[in-house]
Structures are given as C-alpha cells and as structure tokens.
Scaffold this motif. Structure first.
Motif, PDB file in Angstrom:
ATOM      1  N   GLY A   1       0.783  -1.226   0.000  1.00 48.01           N
ATOM      2  CA  GLY A   1       0.000   0.000   0.000  1.00 48.01           C
ATOM      3  C   GLY A   1       0.814   1.275   0.000  1.00 48.01           C
ATOM      4  N   CYS A   2       2.125   1.177  -0.244  1.00 40.87           N
ATOM      5  CA  CYS A   2       2.961   2.376  -0.224  1.00 40.87           C
ATOM      6  C   CYS A   2       2.742   3.225  -1.475  1.00 40.87           C
ATOM      7  N   ALA A   3       3.021   4.515  -1.339  1.00 38.62           N
ATOM      8  CA  ALA A   3       3.047   5.402  -2.501  1.00 38.62           C
ATOM      9  C   ALA A   3       4.437   5.344  -3.118  1.00 38.62           C
ATOM     10  N   ILE A   4       4.519   5.604  -4.430  1.00 36.14           N
ATOM     11  CA  ILE A   4       5.798   5.577  -5.122  1.00 36.14           C
ATOM     12  C   ILE A   4       6.011   6.892  -5.865  1.00 36.14           C
ATOM     13  N   LEU A   5       7.166   7.505  -5.620  1.00 39.89           N
ATOM     14  CA  LEU A   5       7.628   8.625  -6.434  1.00 39.89           C
ATOM     15  C   LEU A   5       8.650   8.045  -7.402  1.00 39.89           C
ATOM     16  N   PHE A   6       8.308   8.045  -8.675  1.00 44.84           N
ATOM     17  CA  PHE A   6       9.061   7.332  -9.696  1.00 44.84           C
ATOM     18  C   PHE A   6       9.784   8.337 -10.588  1.00 44.84           C
ATOM     19  N   ILE A   7      11.113   8.397 -10.465  1.00 45.36           N
ATOM     20  CA  ILE A   7      11.923   9.299 -11.266  1.00 45.36           C
ATOM     21  C   ILE A   7      12.357   8.551 -12.524  1.00 45.36           C
ATOM     22  N   THR A   8      12.036   9.094 -13.702  1.00 47.61           N
ATOM     23  CA  THR A   8      12.327   8.356 -14.923  1.00 47.61           C
ATOM     24  C   THR A   8      12.421   9.293 -16.126  1.00 47.61           C
ATOM     25  N   HIS A   9      12.967   8.755 -17.206  1.00 49.63           N
ATOM     26  CA  HIS A   9      12.915   9.463 -18.490  1.00 49.63           C
ATOM     27  C   HIS A   9      12.229   8.594 -19.535  1.00 49.63           C
ATOM     28  N   ASP A  10      11.736   7.436 -19.115  1.00 50.33           N
ATOM     29  CA  ASP A  10      11.161   6.453 -20.033  1.00 50.33           C
ATOM     30  C   ASP A  10       9.633   6.549 -20.021  1.00 50.33           C
ATOM     31  N   TRP A  11       9.095   7.053 -21.113  1.00 51.80           N
ATOM     32  CA  TRP A  11       7.643   7.254 -21.187  1.00 51.80           C
ATOM     33  C   TRP A  11       6.861   5.953 -21.253  1.00 51.80           C
ATOM     34  N   ARG A  12       7.504   4.874 -21.687  1.00 50.52           N
ATOM     35  CA  ARG A  12       6.803   3.581 -21.709  1.00 50.52           C
ATOM     36  C   ARG A  12       6.448   3.158 -20.285  1.00 50.52           C
TER      37      ARG A  12
ATOM     38  N   THR B   1       6.784  19.160 -23.291  1.00 51.14           N
ATOM     39  CA  THR B   1       6.167  17.844 -23.103  1.00 51.14           C
ATOM     40  C   THR B   1       5.876  17.199 -24.449  1.00 51.14           C
ATOM     41  N   LYS B   2       5.371  17.980 -25.383  1.00 50.70           N
ATOM     42  CA  LYS B   2       5.091  17.457 -26.724  1.00 50.70           C
ATOM     43  C   LYS B   2       6.363  16.935 -27.379  1.00 50.70           C
ATOM     44  N   GLN B   3       7.462  17.671 -27.214  1.00 51.48           N
ATOM     45  CA  GLN B   3       8.733  17.256 -27.811  1.00 51.48           C
ATOM     46  C   GLN B   3       9.235  15.953 -27.201  1.00 51.48           C
ATOM     47  N   LEU B   4       9.118  15.821 -25.873  1.00 53.42           N
ATOM     48  CA  LEU B   4       9.566  14.594 -25.223  1.00 53.42           C
ATOM     49  C   LEU B   4       8.762  13.389 -25.687  1.00 53.42           C
ATOM     50  N   ILE B   5       7.460  13.558 -25.772  1.00 51.85           N
ATOM     51  CA  ILE B   5       6.601  12.445 -26.176  1.00 51.85           C
ATOM     52  C   ILE B   5       6.850  12.079 -27.640  1.00 51.85           C
ATOM     53  N   GLN B   6       7.008  13.076 -28.482  1.00 53.65           N
ATOM     54  CA  GLN B   6       7.276  12.804 -29.892  1.00 53.65           C
ATOM     55  C   GLN B   6       8.624  12.127 -30.097  1.00 53.65           C
ATOM     56  N   ALA B   7       9.569  12.390 -29.186  1.00 50.35           N
ATOM     57  CA  ALA B   7      10.898  11.791 -29.293  1.00 50.35           C
ATOM     58  C   ALA B   7      10.937  10.367 -28.751  1.00 50.35           C
ATOM     59  N   ALA B   8       9.817   9.876 -28.239  1.00 47.50           N
ATOM     60  CA  ALA B   8       9.728   8.515 -27.702  1.00 47.50           C
ATOM     61  C   ALA B   8       8.812   7.700 -28.598  1.00 47.50           C
ATOM     62  N   PRO B   9       9.322   7.237 -29.759  1.00 50.04           N
ATOM     63  CA  PRO B   9       8.462   6.592 -30.759  1.00 50.04           C
ATOM     64  C   PRO B   9       7.844   5.276 -30.304  1.00 50.04           C
ATOM     65  N   THR B  10       8.397   4.643 -29.257  1.00 50.35           N
ATOM     66  CA  THR B  10       7.855   3.353 -28.818  1.00 50.35           C
ATOM     67  C   THR B  10       6.882   3.499 -27.661  1.00 50.35           C
ATOM     68  N   ILE B  11       6.452   4.723 -27.380  1.00 55.06           N
ATOM     69  CA  ILE B  11       5.625   4.948 -26.187  1.00 55.06           C
ATOM     70  C   ILE B  11       4.332   4.153 -26.207  1.00 55.06           C
ATOM     71  N   ASN B  12       3.761   3.930 -27.370  1.00 53.23           N
ATOM     72  CA  ASN B  12       2.498   3.193 -27.449  1.00 53.23           C
ATOM     73  C   ASN B  12       2.694   1.712 -27.701  1.00 53.23           C
ATOM     74  N   ARG B  13       3.943   1.309 -27.793  1.00 52.29           N
ATOM     75  CA  ARG B  13       4.213  -0.086 -28.077  1.00 52.29           C
ATOM     76  C   ARG B  13       4.498  -0.829 -26.788  1.00 52.29           C
ATOM     77  N   GLY B  14       3.837  -1.953 -26.573  1.00 50.64           N
ATOM     78  CA  GLY B  14       4.082  -2.743 -25.382  1.00 50.64           C
ATOM     79  C   GLY B  14       5.337  -3.591 -25.551  1.00 50.64           C
ATOM     80  N   LEU B  15       5.503  -4.540 -24.661  1.00 49.63           N
ATOM     81  CA  LEU B  15       6.640  -5.438 -24.780  1.00 49.63           C
ATOM     82  C   LEU B  15       6.435  -6.383 -25.947  1.00 49.63           C
ATOM     83  N   PRO B  16       7.517  -6.835 -26.572  1.00 45.54           N
ATOM     84  CA  PRO B  16       7.391  -7.806 -27.648  1.00 45.54           C
ATOM     85  C   PRO B  16       6.654  -9.047 -27.176  1.00 45.54           C
ATOM     86  N   SER B  17       5.933  -9.661 -28.088  1.00 44.78           N
ATOM     87  CA  SER B  17       5.129 -10.826 -27.752  1.00 44.78           C
ATOM     88  C   SER B  17       5.976 -11.910 -27.097  1.00 44.78           C
ATOM     89  N   GLY B  18       5.464 -12.435 -25.981  1.00 41.47           N
ATOM     90  CA  GLY B  18       6.134 -13.536 -25.306  1.00 41.47           C
ATOM     91  C   GLY B  18       7.206 -13.107 -24.332  1.00 41.47           C
TER      92      GLY B  18
END
Length: 266
Positions: free
Chosen positions: A196-207, A242-259
């Motif tokens: 039940g803890c809260a998480i502050l998640f520092i990241t640069h990975d939009w996925r 924000t728009k630039q960061l998201i546009q620079a992350a082309p795999t943001i809508n892609r999940g993990l490879p199958s399997g």
C-alpha cells in the motif's frame, strides 16, 4: 496527501538549480517525475529525504505526513528514512557493501531502526527475500555473487523491509536490459499493491510512465512545466516541451514484444 512539496527551490552558491517546484502525492499512488538528464528530478528526490550534498541549500516546504521535513533535525530524519520514507537508487549496486553478505545488510538495516531480536530480524529478512522471489540461500551470499537482476530485487526487498509510506525510485531500470527492467517494475508494482505504499518514480522512459503511473509531472531546467493525470498529459500534452519529449519517444504506445513475459527469469 502523503507528500506535499510546496515552492521548493534548491540552490548552490552560484545559481538556483530547482526553482519553485510544487507537487503532491496521494496515499498508495504511483507518481512519476519525467525529464531529461539535468532537469533537476533527481535533486528533487534527494531534497525530499534531506540527502542533498552540503554545498546545496533547499528552501520551501516538504510536508510528509503533514510534517515539514526541512524543519527536522538530522536525528529525526534518520528515524524517518528507511522506516517511513525509503529509496531505491539508480546505482543499486552501490547500496551494498561488497565485503558484507546480503543478510548482514538486512541485519544492520533493522538494528538501525530498533529491531534488536536476532531471530525476529532473520525472519523478517527471509520473508522480504521471499516476497521478491529470491531464495533463502542468497541470505549468506555476497553482492558480487548475485546477478544484476537479483541484486536489484534485493534492493527492493531492503527498501520495503519496514513497510514505508513512500518509496522513492530513482531511474531504477537504467542499468538493466529492457527485459530485466520490465520484470523489476512488475515486481515493484506487485509489492506496492501488497504494502500500500506510494511511489515517487523518477524516470525518463515514457513507456514506464504509461504502464505504471497514475499522475505525473514534467521537469525542464529545474522547473515543473506540466503536471496532471497520466492520460491527459500523454494524450493531450499542453506544454511544447512535453510534446517534444513524447514525440521523441516513438515506442511509447508499443508494449513489450510478444512472449517477453514468459522469457527466462532475472
């Protein structure tokens, strides 16, 4: 709110590095702070735990459980860190002393927070290792005898050992390959639900933001330029940066490879 940062600024003698940052984190939520290297997000996380280097000065308010951390003594902060507020760092290997066993690290951590009964300490440590899928035999091993993924799991077990209210995770997948990084975050999400803890998640990975966060803030040059709900920002960003960061992350809508979830363990 478990944490409210109000008009926080961090300065060196030469300049202001973090400028007038405010954010709030609710109990049990996964809050992400996103930005490129040098944006100030790690300094923000260090300021919360009063872990800034001596040449840096923080001003403003950091309310944790309605108590201003910036007003506490070093002794009071040592009590809070680890027990109520805990960290997992990018350099998770640096969290372990090479000439001490994994068990000795868990022992020292508990002794520092007032758990003095040896059998109780070992029982708590074994349960923590089991909770992250590690075998009991790792208790007597040294850090260099563990794989990177195992050591990262051990760091999660150690950080959550005393069931903190807030866990700060700073770029914890940077040193791992994508498969191991995914599994570590899945494990962290599982443990979050259990504790039940809260998480502050520092990241640069939009996925990772899309998969795990509930709300987020975007930092640039020491300032928060945009904050709000995950879906609103990802689907309808307002700030140009924000728009630039998201546009620079082309795999943001892609999940993990199958399997991928069925691949070998870390």
């Amino acid at each position: 709110m478990i944490l409210s940062v109000e008009q926080l600024s961090i300065s060196s003698r030469e300049k202001k590095i973090v400028d007038n940052v405010s954010l709030s984190i609710r109990e049990g939520e996964w809050y992400a702070v996103v930005g490129q290297s040098g944006s100030g997000k790690t300094l923000l996380s260090q300021a919360i735990g009063r872990m800034l280097s001596p040449n840096l000065h923080a001003e403003g308010k950091i309310l944790f459980n309605h108590e201003d951390l910036l007003s506490l003594s070093p002794k009071q902060m040592r009590t809070i860190r680890g027990e109520k507020l805990s960290y997992i760092f990018q350099d998770y290997q640096g969290s372990f002393t090479p000439f001490r066993t994994i068990g000795q690290h868990f022992e020292e951590y508990q002794i520092a927070h007032g758990i003095h009964h040896a059998k109780t300490r070992k029982m708590i440590a074994m349960e923590a290792l089991d909770s992250v899928g590690l075998e009991e035999s790792l208790y007597t091993r040294y850090p260099f005898q563990l794989s990177g993924g195992q050591l990262q799991r051990a760091s999660i077990a150690l950080a959550l050992l005393l069931s903190p209210d807030l866990l700060i995770a700073d770029e914890i997948t940077t040193a791992l390959d994508s498969v191991s990084g995914h599994r570590v975050l899945e494990l962290l999400a599982k443990r979050q639900k259990e504790t039940g803890c809260a998480i502050l998640f520092i990241t640069h990975d939009w996925r990772h933001v899309r998969r795990y966060a509930t709300r987020l803030a975007v930092m640039k040059d020491g300032e928060i330029v945009e904050s709000g709900g995950k879906h609103r920002i990802l689907d309808h960003p307002q700030h140009e940066y924000t728009k630039q960061l998201i546009q620079a992350a082309p795999t943001i809508n892609r999940g993990l490879p199958s399997g991928l979830e069925e691949a070998g363990s870390i």
